[in-house]
Structures are given as C-alpha cells and as structure tokens.
Design a protein around this motif. Structure first.
Motif, PDB file in Angstrom:
ATOM      1  N   GLN A  39       0.828  -1.201   0.000  1.00 39.60           N
ATOM      2  CA  GLN A  39       0.000   0.000   0.000  1.00 39.60           C
ATOM      3  C   GLN A  39       0.863   1.252   0.000  1.00 39.60           C
ATOM      4  O   GLN A  39       0.536   2.233  -0.661  1.00 39.60           O
ATOM      5  N   LEU A  40       1.957   1.218   0.713  1.00 44.10           N
ATOM      6  CA  LEU A  40       2.896   2.336   0.723  1.00 44.10           C
ATOM      7  C   LEU A  40       3.453   2.573  -0.676  1.00 44.10           C
ATOM      8  O   LEU A  40       3.466   3.704  -1.172  1.00 44.10           O
ATOM      9  N   HIS A  41       3.866   1.499  -1.329  1.00 43.32           N
ATOM     10  CA  HIS A  41       4.401   1.626  -2.682  1.00 43.32           C
ATOM     11  C   HIS A  41       3.311   2.030  -3.672  1.00 43.32           C
ATOM     12  O   HIS A  41       3.580   2.764  -4.628  1.00 43.32           O
ATOM     13  N   GLY A  42       2.089   1.572  -3.433  1.00 48.24           N
ATOM     14  CA  GLY A  42       0.974   1.987  -4.282  1.00 48.24           C
ATOM     15  C   GLY A  42       0.735   3.487  -4.198  1.00 48.24           C
ATOM     16  O   GLY A  42       0.510   4.150  -5.213  1.00 48.24           O
ATOM     17  N   LEU A  43       0.791   4.041  -2.988  1.00 46.26           N
ATOM     18  CA  LEU A  43       0.604   5.482  -2.812  1.00 46.26           C
ATOM     19  C   LEU A  43       1.764   6.245  -3.451  1.00 46.26           C
ATOM     20  O   LEU A  43       1.559   7.290  -4.079  1.00 46.26           O
ATOM     21  N   LEU A  44       2.978   5.728  -3.336  1.00 43.68           N
ATOM     22  CA  LEU A  44       4.124   6.357  -4.008  1.00 43.68           C
ATOM     23  C   LEU A  44       3.899   6.409  -5.520  1.00 43.68           C
ATOM     24  O   LEU A  44       4.145   7.430  -6.159  1.00 43.68           O
ATOM     25  N   ASP A  45       3.419   5.306  -6.088  1.00 43.96           N
ATOM     26  CA  ASP A  45       3.137   5.266  -7.526  1.00 43.96           C
ATOM     27  C   ASP A  45       2.062   6.268  -7.918  1.00 43.96           C
ATOM     28  O   ASP A  45       2.160   6.944  -8.942  1.00 43.96           O
ATOM     29  N   VAL A  46       1.037   6.373  -7.089  1.00 43.41           N
ATOM     30  CA  VAL A  46      -0.052   7.318  -7.370  1.00 43.41           C
ATOM     31  C   VAL A  46       0.459   8.759  -7.338  1.00 43.41           C
ATOM     32  O   VAL A  46       0.102   9.574  -8.188  1.00 43.41           O
ATOM     33  N   LEU A  47       1.307   9.078  -6.372  1.00 42.75           N
ATOM     34  CA  LEU A  47       1.865  10.427  -6.295  1.00 42.75           C
ATOM     35  C   LEU A  47       2.669  10.753  -7.549  1.00 42.75           C
ATOM     36  O   LEU A  47       2.591  11.866  -8.083  1.00 42.75           O
ATOM     37  N   LYS A  48       3.415   9.776  -8.052  1.00 41.13           N
ATOM     38  CA  LYS A  48       4.144   9.969  -9.312  1.00 41.13           C
ATOM     39  C   LYS A  48       3.181  10.177 -10.472  1.00 41.13           C
ATOM     40  O   LYS A  48       3.408  11.016 -11.339  1.00 41.13           O
ATOM     41  N   ASP A  49       2.098   9.383 -10.501  1.00 38.11           N
ATOM     42  CA  ASP A  49       1.103   9.511 -11.564  1.00 38.11           C
ATOM     43  C   ASP A  49       0.450  10.891 -11.552  1.00 38.11           C
ATOM     44  O   ASP A  49       0.287  11.518 -12.599  1.00 38.11           O
ATOM     45  N   VAL A  50       0.051  11.347 -10.376  1.00 37.25           N
ATOM     46  CA  VAL A  50      -0.575  12.671 -10.273  1.00 37.25           C
ATOM     47  C   VAL A  50       0.400  13.740 -10.752  1.00 37.25           C
ATOM     48  O   VAL A  50       0.031  14.633 -11.515  1.00 37.25           O
ATOM     49  N   ASN A  51       1.634  13.624 -10.327  1.00 37.55           N
ATOM     50  CA  ASN A  51       2.659  14.584 -10.720  1.00 37.55           C
ATOM     51  C   ASN A  51       2.827  14.598 -12.244  1.00 37.55           C
ATOM     52  O   ASN A  51       2.939  15.654 -12.854  1.00 37.55           O
ATOM     53  N   GLY A  52       2.822  13.436 -12.866  1.00 35.54           N
ATOM     54  CA  GLY A  52       3.022  13.355 -14.301  1.00 35.54           C
ATOM     55  C   GLY A  52       1.783  13.656 -15.124  1.00 35.54           C
ATOM     56  O   GLY A  52       1.843  14.368 -16.124  1.00 35.54           O
ATOM     57  N   LEU A  53       0.637  13.133 -14.710  1.00 33.26           N
ATOM     58  CA  LEU A  53      -0.576  13.249 -15.510  1.00 33.26           C
ATOM     59  C   LEU A  53      -1.362  14.538 -15.270  1.00 33.26           C
ATOM     60  O   LEU A  53      -2.167  14.931 -16.105  1.00 33.26           O
ATOM     61  N   CYS A  54      -1.149  15.173 -14.138  1.00 37.76           N
ATOM     62  CA  CYS A  54      -1.931  16.362 -13.786  1.00 37.76           C
ATOM     63  C   CYS A  54      -1.063  17.599 -13.593  1.00 37.76           C
ATOM     64  O   CYS A  54      -1.531  18.592 -13.044  1.00 37.76           O
ATOM     65  N   ARG A  55       0.169  17.544 -14.028  1.00 31.23           N
ATOM     66  CA  ARG A  55       1.103  18.632 -13.738  1.00 31.23           C
ATOM     67  C   ARG A  55       0.571  19.997 -14.182  1.00 31.23           C
ATOM     68  O   ARG A  55       0.715  20.987 -13.469  1.00 31.23           O
ATOM     69  N   GLU A  56      -0.070  20.068 -15.325  1.00 31.37           N
ATOM     70  CA  GLU A  56      -0.559  21.369 -15.815  1.00 31.37           C
ATOM     71  C   GLU A  56      -1.696  21.925 -14.967  1.00 31.37           C
ATOM     72  O   GLU A  56      -1.985  23.113 -14.998  1.00 31.37           O
ATOM     73  N   LYS A  57      -2.337  21.077 -14.193  1.00 36.10           N
ATOM     74  CA  LYS A  57      -3.444  21.520 -13.334  1.00 36.10           C
ATOM     75  C   LYS A  57      -2.991  21.856 -11.918  1.00 36.10           C
ATOM     76  O   LYS A  57      -3.766  22.380 -11.128  1.00 36.10           O
ATOM     77  N   LEU A  58      -1.746  21.522 -11.576  1.00 36.69           N
ATOM     78  CA  LEU A  58      -1.263  21.717 -10.215  1.00 36.69           C
ATOM     79  C   LEU A  58      -0.750  23.132  -9.999  1.00 36.69           C
ATOM     80  O   LEU A  58      -0.021  23.664 -10.837  1.00 36.69           O
ATOM     81  N   LYS A  59      -1.126  23.698  -8.880  1.00 36.35           N
ATOM     82  CA  LYS A  59      -0.539  24.965  -8.449  1.00 36.35           C
ATOM     83  C   LYS A  59       0.818  24.662  -7.839  1.00 36.35           C
ATOM     84  O   LYS A  59       1.093  23.524  -7.448  1.00 36.35           O
ATOM     85  N   SER A  60       1.666  25.663  -7.730  1.00 39.30           N
ATOM     86  CA  SER A  60       3.023  25.426  -7.237  1.00 39.30           C
ATOM     87  C   SER A  60       3.032  24.862  -5.819  1.00 39.30           C
ATOM     88  O   SER A  60       3.835  23.978  -5.499  1.00 39.30           O
ATOM     89  N   ASP A  61       2.134  25.355  -4.949  1.00 38.62           N
ATOM     90  CA  ASP A  61       2.110  24.809  -3.589  1.00 38.62           C
ATOM     91  C   ASP A  61       1.645  23.357  -3.586  1.00 38.62           C
ATOM     92  O   ASP A  61       2.143  22.544  -2.808  1.00 38.62           O
ATOM     93  N   GLU A  62       0.714  23.001  -4.467  1.00 37.80           N
ATOM     94  CA  GLU A  62       0.255  21.615  -4.550  1.00 37.80           C
ATOM     95  C   GLU A  62       1.382  20.699  -5.030  1.00 37.80           C
ATOM     96  O   GLU A  62       1.553  19.598  -4.518  1.00 37.80           O
ATOM     97  N   LEU A  63       2.147  21.169  -5.993  1.00 35.99           N
ATOM     98  CA  LEU A  63       3.290  20.397  -6.464  1.00 35.99           C
ATOM     99  C   LEU A  63       4.292  20.190  -5.328  1.00 35.99           C
ATOM    100  O   LEU A  63       4.805  19.087  -5.135  1.00 35.99           O
ATOM    101  N   ASN A  64       4.532  21.230  -4.561  1.00 36.69           N
ATOM    102  CA  ASN A  64       5.429  21.105  -3.415  1.00 36.69           C
ATOM    103  C   ASN A  64       4.893  20.116  -2.385  1.00 36.69           C
ATOM    104  O   ASN A  64       5.661  19.346  -1.800  1.00 36.69           O
ATOM    105  N   TRP A  65       3.570  20.128  -2.160  1.00 33.56           N
ATOM    106  CA  TRP A  65       2.968  19.179  -1.219  1.00 33.56           C
ATOM    107  C   TRP A  65       3.148  17.745  -1.714  1.00 33.56           C
ATOM    108  O   TRP A  65       3.438  16.839  -0.934  1.00 33.56           O
ATOM    109  N   LEU A  66       2.954  17.534  -3.034  1.00 34.88           N
ATOM    110  CA  LEU A  66       3.129  16.196  -3.592  1.00 34.88           C
ATOM    111  C   LEU A  66       4.572  15.724  -3.436  1.00 34.88           C
ATOM    112  O   LEU A  66       4.831  14.572  -3.080  1.00 34.88           O
ATOM    113  N   ILE A  67       5.501  16.612  -3.695  1.00 33.73           N
ATOM    114  CA  ILE A  67       6.915  16.269  -3.550  1.00 33.73           C
ATOM    115  C   ILE A  67       7.232  15.951  -2.090  1.00 33.73           C
ATOM    116  O   ILE A  67       7.935  14.981  -1.790  1.00 33.73           O
TER     117      ILE A  67
END
Length: 81
Positions: A36-64
C-alpha cells in the motif's frame, strides 16, 4: 499525511476531478502493508506526471513533500538490521 490532505482539500475546492480520482483510492486506505505504501508512491508519481498542468506550485510542493516522506518511511522499513 498532512500534505496529501492539503492537496485533496485544494482539489475539492477547485473541482480537479482527475487529480482527485487518482489520489483518493490510494490515500483513503490505511498504509498497513508495504504494498500500500508503494501503491501510494506510484499514485503520487502519476498525479505529478498526468496532472502537472493543473497543479498549483504549492500543490506540487505538497506532492513532492509527501513523496519524499513516503520514500523515507519505505527506506526505514527495508533497512537491513
């Protein structure tokens, strides 16, 4: 995790459904197993890659921040004894 909660709150306010649909299934389940930990890590990478244009800078920092924290936890779990 606080940083994931902040992302969810922000995306709910803006109705960023794609970001929410990726993160919520992995975020709401307990992190009881390393899979489950690795699954959440994968999801965070997916959000970062697939939704990057929709992310605000603070949201990107939170994901990182969330990703780095989970990687640290994962390293502790797998640390040789």
């Amino acid at each position: 995790m606080e940083c994931c909660r902040r992302c969810v709150d922000s995306w709910c306010e803006r109705r960023e459904l794609r970001c929410l649909s990726l993160l919520l299934p992995a975020y709401v389940s307990p992190l009881a197993h390393t899979d489950q930990l690795h699954g959440l890590l994968d999801v965070l990478k997916d959000v970062n890659g697939l939704c990057r244009e929709k992310l605000k800078s603070d949201e990107l920092n939170w994901l990182i921040e969330a990703h780095n924290t989970l990687e640290d936890i994962s390293a502790e779990v797998w640390k040789p004894k």
